[in-house]
Design a protein around this motif. Structure first.
Motif, mmCIF file in Angstrom:
data_model
loop_
_atom_site.group_PDB
_atom_site.id
_atom_site.type_symbol
_atom_site.label_atom_id
_atom_site.label_comp_id
_atom_site.label_asym_id
_atom_site.label_seq_id
_atom_site.Cartn_x
_atom_site.Cartn_y
_atom_site.Cartn_z
ATOM 1 N N VAL A 52 10.391 -6.155 -0.798
ATOM 2 C CA VAL A 52 9.864 -5.059 0.030
ATOM 3 C C VAL A 52 10.712 -3.794 0.049
ATOM 4 N N TYR B 32 -3.039 -18.796 4.390
ATOM 5 C CA TYR B 32 -3.404 -17.920 3.273
ATOM 6 C C TYR B 32 -4.882 -18.099 2.913
ATOM 7 N N THR C 293 -10.387 -11.545 4.244
ATOM 8 C CA THR C 293 -10.064 -10.168 3.837
ATOM 9 C C THR C 293 -10.275 -9.870 2.364
ATOM 10 N N GLU D 197 -0.983 -5.351 -8.088
ATOM 11 C CA GLU D 197 -0.829 -5.787 -6.696
ATOM 12 C C GLU D 197 -0.186 -7.160 -6.567
ATOM 13 N N ILE E 47 -1.349 -13.438 -5.368
ATOM 14 C CA ILE E 47 -1.245 -13.983 -4.017
ATOM 15 C C ILE E 47 -0.595 -15.368 -4.047
ATOM 16 N N MET F 237 6.013 -12.868 3.053
ATOM 17 C CA MET F 237 4.987 -11.951 2.555
ATOM 18 C C MET F 237 3.883 -11.721 3.593
ATOM 19 N N ASN G 151 3.106 -7.903 4.828
ATOM 20 C CA ASN G 151 1.779 -7.260 4.820
ATOM 21 C C ASN G 151 1.421 -6.692 6.185
ATOM 22 N N ARG H 259 3.544 -3.488 6.473
ATOM 23 C CA ARG H 259 3.013 -2.441 5.593
ATOM 24 C C ARG H 259 1.805 -1.748 6.199
ATOM 25 N N ARG H 260 0.974 -2.509 6.863
ATOM 26 C CA ARG H 260 -0.195 -1.909 7.523
ATOM 27 C C ARG H 260 0.227 -0.997 8.668
ATOM 28 N N ALA I 210 4.202 0.615 1.198
ATOM 29 C CA ALA I 210 4.480 -0.754 0.752
ATOM 30 C C ALA I 210 5.955 -1.109 0.701
ATOM 31 N N THR J 239 10.033 -6.237 8.243
ATOM 32 C CA THR J 239 9.661 -7.555 7.711
ATOM 33 C C THR J 239 10.679 -8.610 8.110
#
Length: 396
Positions: A59, A124, A131, A166, A169, A330, A334, A337-338, A343, A352
């Motif tokens: 990050v 996850y 999403t 990206e 995942i 992670m 995320n 980051r939002r 990012a 984080t």
């Protein structure tokens, strides 16, 4: 690259020889104390360093200074600690009882690793469904799910499959798959060799041969082996850690290595060489060897120059919950980051780290710790080590 690695190897050799010229102690007290120890005080601190490095790598973004771009070596630090610790404990059990209880070992590992892993994987699945349903990344995750469920993602999931830059995942599961596969085959191989030969040196040679097969199978490029089916579980750092544990378990080789690795200054010397390896981007194999030497030097004595830092309350706290932090970092990233709208960056790293620490503590306190108490009853040991309360995680 090979020139840099050769120079660094020479520097390491000079440091070792310099340390070796110090006083030679044939006192068996150090060996007896080391063999009697089942808990290595500095290892929680090493785990803390490893998980923070991994979070930083994912990050913080790219950096002009090369050493700051190698947080992924935190995984190799985890590997070296695992190889050294697991092998040491298995050998202690063999020496005390004349055998290794594989059933109990696998049950303890299952209870420690599987519950949280599958819980996070389930989270996850829910998030991807909610999403990323109908997206290419979502479809990729579902196609990779069988590999995640079976701890084989290091065989079948490649970072090269990243869509639109990206990432993949749940890709970080490759390291957990690597460790689980090592846990599956190494104790059984170790017990078989000890049963057949009654000689520890055969186990050390086996680890060395496995390392050689790893290098040969990948043409000397360790990083290229992630998708290699047969050798993907042979992480060099794990094997180096296991070899050092074997050598230090035997009195003759312990007396040979202790005057070097057991010096109070050795952890600092090994750390300096490791930082040089990272800054100069040395060969991965050499870097893994230095990491394993660093880990062994931490394990050998409880009063080394770095011991106070590695055993302070914050380090022990983070190290105790590092497994949960690794699994959930992670997810936390995320969320951050939002909130911040970008990012990478120092703010993303700090946010984080704080969020995943809270998440991992809650997970450990209310989910993992009850399972760990049951696990410890299986091995007849003391209750699971308590995670320091959040308000006690200040300066030691």
């Amino acid at each position: 690259m090979w020139v840099v690695s050769t120079v660094l190897a020479g520097v390491l050799l000079v440091l070792l020889l310099g340390a070796r010229t110090g006083p030679w102690s044939r006192d068996s007290d150090a060996f007896a104390e080391f063999r009697s120890r089942r808990y290595f005080g500095g290892f929680d601190g090493l785990r803390a360093v490893g998980v923070i490095a991994v979070v930083w790598f994912h990050v913080s973004g790219p950096h002009a200074l090369a050493i700051l771009n190698h947080g992924n070596k935190g995984v190799d630090l985890f590997f070296a600690v695992s190889g050294f610790l697991i092998t040491s404990l298995l050998l202690r059990e063999y020496s005390a009882k004349g055998g290794i209880d594989l059933r109990a070992f696998y049950l303890r590992r299952t209870l420690r690793i599987f519950p949280l892993y599958y819980l996070v994987l389930g989270v996850y699945c829910v998030l991807v469904f909610a999403t990323a349903g109908g997206t290419p990344r979502g479809a990729q995750f579902w196609s990779n799910l069988p590999a995640f469920l079976t701890y084989t993602s290091n065989w079948f999931v490649s970072l090269e499959d990243s869509l639109g830059g990206e990432g993949v995942i749940f890709y970080f599961a490759w390291s957990l798959a690597t460790e689980e596969q090592f846990y599956l085959f190494w104790p059984a191989l170790l017990m078989l060799l000890l049963w057949l030969t009654r000689r520890l040196w055969t186990a050390a040679i086996a680890a060395l041969l496995l390392l050689g097969l790893k290098v040969l199978a990948t043409g000397g490029d360790v990083d290229a082996s992630l998708g290699l089916l047969v050798f993907s579980h042979l992480a060099p750092a794990i094997l180096f850690g296991a070899m050092l544990a074997i050598l230090l378990h035997e009195k003759s080789s312990f007396q040979l290595l202790y005057p070097v690795l057991g010096r109070k200054s050795m952890p600092a010397l090994a750390l300096l060489v490791l930082l040089a390896c990272l800054q100069l981007e040395a060969d991965r194999l050499l870097t893994c060897l230095v990491i394993a030497v660093f880990v062994a030097s931490i394990a050998l004595r409880e009063d080394g120059v770095l011991h106070r830092a590695l055993t302070c309350k914050p380090a022990v706290f983070v190290g105790s919950i590092s497994y949960g932090m690794y699994l959930m970092h992670m997810l936390a990233a995320n969320v951050v980051r939002r909130i911040v709208g970008h990012a990478t960056g120092m703010d993303v790293f700090i946010g984080t780290l704080l969020l995943v620490t809270v998440m991992a503590y809650l997970s450990f306190r209310f989910f993992e710790q009850p399972i760990l108490r049951f696990k410890d009853r299986l091995k007849g040991s003391a209750p699971a080590a308590q995670v320091p309360p959040v308000n006690a995680a200040g300066p030691g």
